[in-house]
Design an enzyme around this catalytic site. Structure first.
Site, short mmCIF file in Angstrom:
data_model
loop_
_atom_site.label_atom_id
_atom_site.label_comp_id
_atom_site.label_asym_id
_atom_site.label_seq_id
_atom_site.Cartn_x
_atom_site.Cartn_y
_atom_site.Cartn_z
CG ASN A 9 -1.74 1.23 1.38
OD1 ASN A 9 -1.85 2.01 0.44
ND2 ASN A 9 -2.33 1.44 2.54
CE LYS A 11 0.07 3.45 4.80
NZ LYS A 11 -0.18 3.58 6.20
CG HIS A 96 -6.02 1.78 4.94
ND1 HIS A 96 -5.61 2.70 5.87
CD2 HIS A 96 -5.00 0.92 4.77
CE1 HIS A 96 -4.36 2.40 6.24
NE2 HIS A 96 -3.97 1.32 5.59
CD GLU A 98 -3.25 5.41 6.58
OE1 GLU A 98 -3.17 5.48 5.35
OE2 GLU A 98 -2.36 4.88 7.29
CD GLU A 168 -3.90 -2.77 7.38
OE1 GLU A 168 -2.78 -3.02 6.95
OE2 GLU A 168 -4.49 -1.71 7.15
N GLY A 174 2.01 2.00 10.71
CA GLY A 174 2.94 3.12 10.55
C GLY A 174 3.60 3.56 11.85
CB SER A 214 4.84 -1.91 11.91
OG SER A 214 4.37 -0.59 12.12
C1 PEP Z 1 -1.02 -0.06 5.86
O1 PEP Z 1 -0.90 0.97 5.24
O2 PEP Z 1 -2.04 -0.75 5.70
C2 PEP Z 1 0.04 -0.47 6.77
C3 PEP Z 1 -0.07 -1.62 7.40
O3 PEP Z 1 1.10 0.38 6.89
P1 PEP Z 1 2.51 0.06 7.63
O4 PEP Z 1 3.01 -1.24 7.06
O5 PEP Z 1 3.38 1.21 7.29
O6 PEP Z 1 2.23 -0.07 9.10
#
Ligand code: PEP
Length: 256
Positions: A9, A11, A96, A98, A168, A174, A214
């Site tokens: 992803n 982003k 997501h 976000e 998630e 992040g 992460s």
């Molecule tokens: C994500 O954007 O879904 C995500 C898991 O980001 P990160 O791996 O940076 O934590």
């Protein structure tokens, strides 16, 4: 039985043709020959054309990060699933955290998008997960159950089987804090149990559930070794070819 799926992803971090080309120039040769792991890059809309052109003759699939549930009309700033499909996009991330937190997307809206994506034959990757305060107050499973009921409302068995779920934990996205493989596996098992209750065991066993939060080359192997973790949704570490390749190889190594 379930093939692992790794979805990067990007982003809003790599969106110009040059940024796409720079990454893929290194990445494509690195993942050549890996065909038992589904590899998806979910890029900003402005990057999709370049992404699709460059990956055409590879096994890498293109994904969008969002879409609207209508195909056409007065929806300024939104993207039609029809446009995505016509472009050659195969996957789409929906819900997501976000989108849920910053853009206030509700379970009801995500459910509408999900049904539309399935109707359009786009493959949805649907995110669910709890906030830190919810985990700390012992509400994780309640939150997951609620999101499962609302986000996947009225999906039939065939639709559910085509949907990828990304668990998630929001506190891990992040932040550099990863759920331990045991914490993640516990929720993946819980999600599979919910699917089994709502549908049947065969459906529950066939739905792919990714972990996201992460993921890095250093923790990928232990996460993917868990029986119910079928790959990952990768944010930060998907921006660089080397780290994304190492994560994909970790997933490949879990295939017996
Ligand atoms: C994500 O954007 O879904 C995500 C898991 O980001 P990160 O791996 O940076 O934590």
């Amino acid at each position: 039985m379930r093939s692992p799926i790794i979805a990067g992803n990007w982003k809003m971090n790599r969106g110009t043709p040059d940024e796409v080309k720079e990454m893929l120039k290194k990445f494509i040769p690195q993942v050549k020959g890996i065909d038992l792991v589904d590899i998806v890059i979910c890029a900003p809309f402005t990057a999709l054309q370049t992404l699709i052109e460059i990956t055409k003759k590879t096994g890498i699939k293109a994904g969008a990060q969002n879409m609207y549930f209508e195909e056409k009309g007065a929806f300024t700033g939104e993207i039609s699933p029809n446009f995505l499909k016509d472009f050659g996009v195969e996957y789409v991330i929906l819900g997501h955290s976000e989108r849920r937190d910053i853009f206030k997307e509700s379970d009801e809206l995500i459910n509408k998008k999900l049904k539309k994506a399935l109707y359009m034959d786009l493959k949805p990757i649907v995110c669910i997960g709890e906030h830190l305060n919810e985990r700390e107050s012992g509400k994780t499973k309640g939150v997951i159950e609620y999101q499962m009921n609302e986000t996947f409302k009225d999906l039939n068995i065939e639709e559910m089987k085509k949907t990828v779920i990304a668990y998630e934990p929001i506190w891990a996205i992040g932040t550099g804090k990863t759920a331990t493989p045991e914490q993640a596996e516990e929720i993946h098992v819980f999600i599979r149990d919910l699917l089994s209750q709502k549908y049947d065991k065969e459906t529950a066993d066939s739905v792919r559930i990714q972990y996201g939060g992460s993921i890095k080359p250093s923790n990928a192997k232990d996460l993917f070794n868990k029986e119910n973790i079928d790959g990952g949704l990768v944010g930060g570490a998907s921006l660089q070819a080397d780290s994304l390749t190492q994560i994909i190889k970790a997933a490949e190594n879990t295939i017996k």
